[in-house]
Design a protein around this motif. Sequence first.
Motif, mmCIF file in Angstrom:
data_model
loop_
_atom_site.group_PDB
_atom_site.id
_atom_site.type_symbol
_atom_site.label_atom_id
_atom_site.label_comp_id
_atom_site.label_asym_id
_atom_site.label_seq_id
_atom_site.Cartn_x
_atom_site.Cartn_y
_atom_site.Cartn_z
ATOM 1 N N ARG A 275 0.835 -1.204 0.000
ATOM 2 C CA ARG A 275 0.000 0.000 0.000
ATOM 3 C C ARG A 275 0.866 1.248 0.000
ATOM 4 O O ARG A 275 1.936 1.295 0.607
ATOM 5 C CB ARG A 275 -0.918 0.006 1.211
ATOM 6 N N PHE A 276 0.360 2.278 -0.669
ATOM 7 C CA PHE A 276 1.071 3.547 -0.732
ATOM 8 C C PHE A 276 1.018 4.271 0.605
ATOM 9 O O PHE A 276 0.013 4.235 1.323
ATOM 10 C CB PHE A 276 0.454 4.446 -1.804
ATOM 11 N N GLY A 277 2.075 4.956 0.914
ATOM 12 C CA GLY A 277 2.128 5.850 2.060
ATOM 13 C C GLY A 277 3.386 6.679 1.967
ATOM 14 O O GLY A 277 4.389 6.236 1.388
ATOM 15 N N HIS A 278 3.355 7.877 2.508
ATOM 16 C CA HIS A 278 4.557 8.696 2.460
ATOM 17 C C HIS A 278 5.646 8.066 3.330
ATOM 18 O O HIS A 278 5.420 7.749 4.501
ATOM 19 C CB HIS A 278 4.289 10.118 2.949
ATOM 20 N N GLY B 179 7.567 5.426 -1.367
ATOM 21 C CA GLY B 179 6.397 6.265 -1.567
ATOM 22 C C GLY B 179 6.646 7.673 -1.064
ATOM 23 O O GLY B 179 7.321 7.874 -0.048
ATOM 24 N N CYS B 180 6.114 8.655 -1.786
ATOM 25 C CA CYS B 180 6.247 10.057 -1.381
ATOM 26 C C CYS B 180 4.989 10.798 -1.827
ATOM 27 O O CYS B 180 4.503 10.568 -2.941
ATOM 28 C CB CYS B 180 7.479 10.683 -2.044
ATOM 29 N N ASP C 246 14.015 14.147 2.586
ATOM 30 C CA ASP C 246 14.302 12.918 3.319
ATOM 31 C C ASP C 246 14.090 11.688 2.442
ATOM 32 O O ASP C 246 14.942 10.785 2.413
ATOM 33 C CB ASP C 246 13.411 12.832 4.564
ATOM 34 N N VAL C 247 12.981 11.636 1.713
ATOM 35 C CA VAL C 247 12.718 10.473 0.869
ATOM 36 C C VAL C 247 13.744 10.384 -0.256
ATOM 37 O O VAL C 247 14.294 9.303 -0.542
ATOM 38 C CB VAL C 247 11.288 10.511 0.299
ATOM 39 N N LEU C 248 14.016 11.502 -0.911
ATOM 40 C CA LEU C 248 14.993 11.483 -1.997
ATOM 41 C C LEU C 248 16.384 11.103 -1.501
ATOM 42 O O LEU C 248 17.120 10.368 -2.169
ATOM 43 C CB LEU C 248 15.037 12.840 -2.692
ATOM 44 N N ARG C 249 16.742 11.577 -0.318
ATOM 45 C CA ARG C 249 18.059 11.248 0.233
ATOM 46 C C ARG C 249 18.157 9.761 0.560
ATOM 47 O O ARG C 249 19.176 9.125 0.281
ATOM 48 C CB ARG C 249 18.314 12.102 1.466
#
Length: 245
Positions: free
Chosen positions: A183-186, A211-212, A232-235
């Motif tokens: 499931r998607f979630g940030h 996911g972002c 944070d996600v990209l890093r």
Amino acid sequence: MTGPRDALSALDAELIECRACPRLVAWREEVGRVKRAAFRDETYWARPVPGFGPHDARLAVVGLAPAAHGANRTGRMFTGDRSGDVLYASMYRVGLANQPTATSLDDGLALLGTRVTSPVHCAPPDNKPTPAERDTCRHWLASELDLLAPTLRAVVVLGGFGWQALMPVLTAAGWIVPRPRPRFGHGVEVVLQPDEREPDAGPRAPLHVFGCYHVSQQNTFTGRLTPDMLDDVLRRAALVSDLPA
């Protein structure tokens, strides 16, 4: 002999001639004729928008579809609109782009080890492709990821639509997506293993899928997605891709 760079360029050249979805063709071309007042002196791209980034990318960023007056105008993913302003500024801060702005095809922007693409390549009315349009466009992204597979280590998916659209694409491109689908979630991270049962698939490594929340104005203006959250996600994705971040 055709190398990966030539194969991806050939795929992009074929993609921009696509007219498979009548509603999307009509809309993208109408927008290009009517234009927005601020861009009335510009010539709109008004065609399918190919992915952007190197042929040997280790990280892919997957959005939703081109914006009517953004990528549909400029001809490059996330270029010329506020969503792109947010995304590329973050990529610059993390070390995945050589500059923080994206305004046109000739603005000098280069991505570092990263390719930006989408599951739907034409601008849809109200930013909402139909399920049939999503499925018709699926093979383009599957082919793109198949060509990137030898180097690809991570994918950042922007938004729930992109997440749902991407999962069957990853199956087609040679990775095993568990059932039920994640499931998607940030901030969610899923690691997919290569499907060794596919005899025609070339070499693949485990793929980290993140996911972002989408970089839409609604999300960024309301604070649902902040610059720190995106960074944070990209890093995290850059680190598992062995890219400097």
